[in-house]
Design a protein around this motif. Structure first.
Motif, PDB file in Angstrom:
ATOM      1  N   ILE A 124      12.742  33.002 -18.115  1.00  0.00           N
ATOM      2  CA  ILE A 124      11.532  32.691 -17.354  1.00  0.00           C
ATOM      3  C   ILE A 124      10.290  32.966 -18.200  1.00  0.00           C
ATOM      4  O   ILE A 124       9.317  32.202 -18.185  1.00  0.00           O
ATOM      5  N   ALA A 125      10.325  34.068 -18.959  1.00  0.00           N
ATOM      6  CA  ALA A 125       9.176  34.421 -19.804  1.00  0.00           C
ATOM      7  C   ALA A 125       8.913  33.341 -20.854  1.00  0.00           C
ATOM      8  O   ALA A 125       7.750  32.994 -21.133  1.00  0.00           O
ATOM      9  N   VAL A 126       9.981  32.794 -21.448  1.00  0.00           N
ATOM     10  CA  VAL A 126       9.827  31.710 -22.427  1.00  0.00           C
ATOM     11  C   VAL A 126       9.116  30.524 -21.795  1.00  0.00           C
ATOM     12  O   VAL A 126       8.195  29.936 -22.376  1.00  0.00           O
ATOM     13  N   PHE A 127       9.514  30.177 -20.568  1.00  0.00           N
ATOM     14  CA  PHE A 127       8.908  29.028 -19.896  1.00  0.00           C
ATOM     15  C   PHE A 127       7.474  29.316 -19.481  1.00  0.00           C
ATOM     16  O   PHE A 127       6.629  28.415 -19.514  1.00  0.00           O
ATOM     17  N   GLU A 137      18.865  28.325 -11.620  1.00  0.00           N
ATOM     18  CA  GLU A 137      18.234  28.887 -12.814  1.00  0.00           C
ATOM     19  C   GLU A 137      17.167  27.940 -13.354  1.00  0.00           C
ATOM     20  O   GLU A 137      16.052  28.349 -13.701  1.00  0.00           O
ATOM     21  N   LYS A 138      17.516  26.667 -13.401  1.00  0.00           N
ATOM     22  CA  LYS A 138      16.579  25.634 -13.862  1.00  0.00           C
ATOM     23  C   LYS A 138      15.310  25.623 -13.016  1.00  0.00           C
ATOM     24  O   LYS A 138      14.191  25.547 -13.550  1.00  0.00           O
ATOM     25  N   ASN A 139      15.461  25.727 -11.707  1.00  0.00           N
ATOM     26  CA  ASN A 139      14.303  25.673 -10.816  1.00  0.00           C
ATOM     27  C   ASN A 139      13.344  26.841 -11.056  1.00  0.00           C
ATOM     28  O   ASN A 139      12.121  26.673 -11.007  1.00  0.00           O
ATOM     29  N   MET A 140      13.891  28.038 -11.304  1.00  0.00           N
ATOM     30  CA  MET A 140      13.034  29.198 -11.549  1.00  0.00           C
ATOM     31  C   MET A 140      12.285  29.049 -12.874  1.00  0.00           C
ATOM     32  O   MET A 140      11.097  29.365 -12.976  1.00  0.00           O
ATOM     33  N   LEU A 188      13.346  29.260  -4.495  1.00  0.00           N
ATOM     34  CA  LEU A 188      13.674  30.681  -4.542  1.00  0.00           C
ATOM     35  C   LEU A 188      14.207  31.166  -3.202  1.00  0.00           C
ATOM     36  O   LEU A 188      15.192  31.910  -3.140  1.00  0.00           O
ATOM     37  N   ALA A 189      13.571  30.719  -2.124  1.00  0.00           N
ATOM     38  CA  ALA A 189      14.021  31.131  -0.795  1.00  0.00           C
ATOM     39  C   ALA A 189      15.411  30.601  -0.473  1.00  0.00           C
ATOM     40  O   ALA A 189      16.184  31.242   0.233  1.00  0.00           O
ATOM     41  N   SER A 190      15.739  29.445  -1.041  1.00  0.00           N
ATOM     42  CA  SER A 190      17.001  28.785  -0.687  1.00  0.00           C
ATOM     43  C   SER A 190      18.151  29.118  -1.634  1.00  0.00           C
ATOM     44  O   SER A 190      19.315  28.914  -1.282  1.00  0.00           O
ATOM     45  N   THR A 191      17.849  29.608  -2.846  1.00  0.00           N
ATOM     46  CA  THR A 191      18.917  29.830  -3.827  1.00  0.00           C
ATOM     47  C   THR A 191      19.159  31.315  -4.108  1.00  0.00           C
ATOM     48  O   THR A 191      19.758  31.663  -5.134  1.00  0.00           O
ATOM     49  N   ARG A 192      18.763  32.181  -3.210  1.00  0.00           N
ATOM     50  CA  ARG A 192      19.019  33.604  -3.412  1.00  0.00           C
ATOM     51  C   ARG A 192      20.501  33.929  -3.585  1.00  0.00           C
ATOM     52  O   ARG A 192      20.849  34.798  -4.404  1.00  0.00           O
ATOM     53  N   PRO A 193      21.419  33.255  -2.872  1.00  0.00           N
ATOM     54  CA  PRO A 193      22.848  33.562  -3.101  1.00  0.00           C
ATOM     55  C   PRO A 193      23.298  33.284  -4.534  1.00  0.00           C
ATOM     56  O   PRO A 193      24.062  34.057  -5.110  1.00  0.00           O
ATOM     57  N   GLU A 194      22.822  32.177  -5.120  1.00  0.00           N
ATOM     58  CA  GLU A 194      23.216  31.849  -6.494  1.00  0.00           C
ATOM     59  C   GLU A 194      22.603  32.817  -7.509  1.00  0.00           C
ATOM     60  O   GLU A 194      23.236  33.157  -8.519  1.00  0.00           O
TER      61      GLU A 194
END
Length: 253
Positions: free
Chosen positions: A78-81, A179-182, A60-66
């Motif tokens: 995210i809720a589904v996961f 997106e996958k990481n979150m 999250l800290a590293s992918t804020r631009p994306e």
């Protein structure tokens, strides 16, 4: 825990964090490391899930631009996961040992082939006038299945999810990966909360994996931004196929 064990597990966590945020193959490093540490398979799996939850923080800290400007679309996913990750955790503790692992190699192998031939599949669908679902019931059913699998076993859940996201969108690899990481972070967190009540993770080992995972997952997206999309996708797919073959051979033993 000895200093050597702590160092080895932190190093495995760094490797897992890197692989998780770049390729979705975190368990390729951390799960065998926990087995080598002496944990039985189910305990190693529970501990691995708990430890890798922290990787989402580094990502999250590293992918804020994306992820900037996309959270409205991302929250339902995210809720589904979050919901189905705990379902997977329940299945892990309730099902007979080894029952689900028999189909894991086929899931990973199939996802790796989807990732490898994504462009060809999308072109074929376009020529036939068919569209891969970008949202809607089918899209979210697949997400729920991946989330359940991630909470249950998790090995290469990132490959499966990344394959589906890239197949059903035209977004960049860097965004799909963020997106996958979150989403996987939400699945791991909900499964871990379930394990807090009913599982028995080794918290010392989980902490070592978590510390290394934060470091590795922070570095991984920065590396991915500078890598060409197609070669990285092919390497991820090949690594996934290799893991599928290894897990299939393990089931024969």
């Amino acid at each position: 825990m000895s200093l050597l064990s702590i160092t080895a597990l932190v190093a495995a966590g760094i490797g897992a964090g890197l692989l998780s945020t770049i390729a979705g193959l975190a368990s390729l490093v951390s799960y065998p490391a926990l087995l080598a540490f002496g944990l039985p398979p189910v305990t190693a799996n529970v501990t691995n899930t708990a430890g890798l939850t922290a990787s989402a923080l580094g990502s999250l800290a590293s992918t804020r631009p994306e992820l900037r400007g996309t959270w409205r679309r991302l929250w339902p996913r995210i809720a589904v996961f979050a919901v189905f990750g705990s379902v997977g955790g329940w299945l892990l503790l309730a099902s007979p040992p080894g029952s689900f692992e028999r189909i894991v190699p086929w899931l990973i192998g199939g996802a790796s082939l989807l990732l490898l031939f994504r462009d060809e599949i999308q072109r074929y669908a376009a020529t036939k006038g068919r569209s891969i679902p970008h949202s809607g019931p089918v899209f979210f059913v697949v997400l729920a299945l991946v989330a359940t699998y991630g909470g249950y076993f998790g090995a290469a859940a990132g490959v499966i999810l990344l394959a589906w996201l890239m197949l059903s969108s035209t977004d960049s690899l860097a965004y799909n990966n963020a997106e996958k990481n979150m989403m996987l972070g939400a699945s791991n967190l909900s499964a871990t909360l379930f394990f807090l009540a009913f599982g028995q993770p080794h918290w010392g080992a989980a902490l070592c994996i978590a510390v290394g995972g934060i470091i590795g997952s922070f570095i991984g997206p920065k590396l991915l931004r500078r890598m060409p999309e197609r070669p990285v996708r092919i390497l991820i797919a090949i690594a996934g196929l290799g893991l599928a073959i290894k897990l299939f051979i393990d089931t024969l033993g």
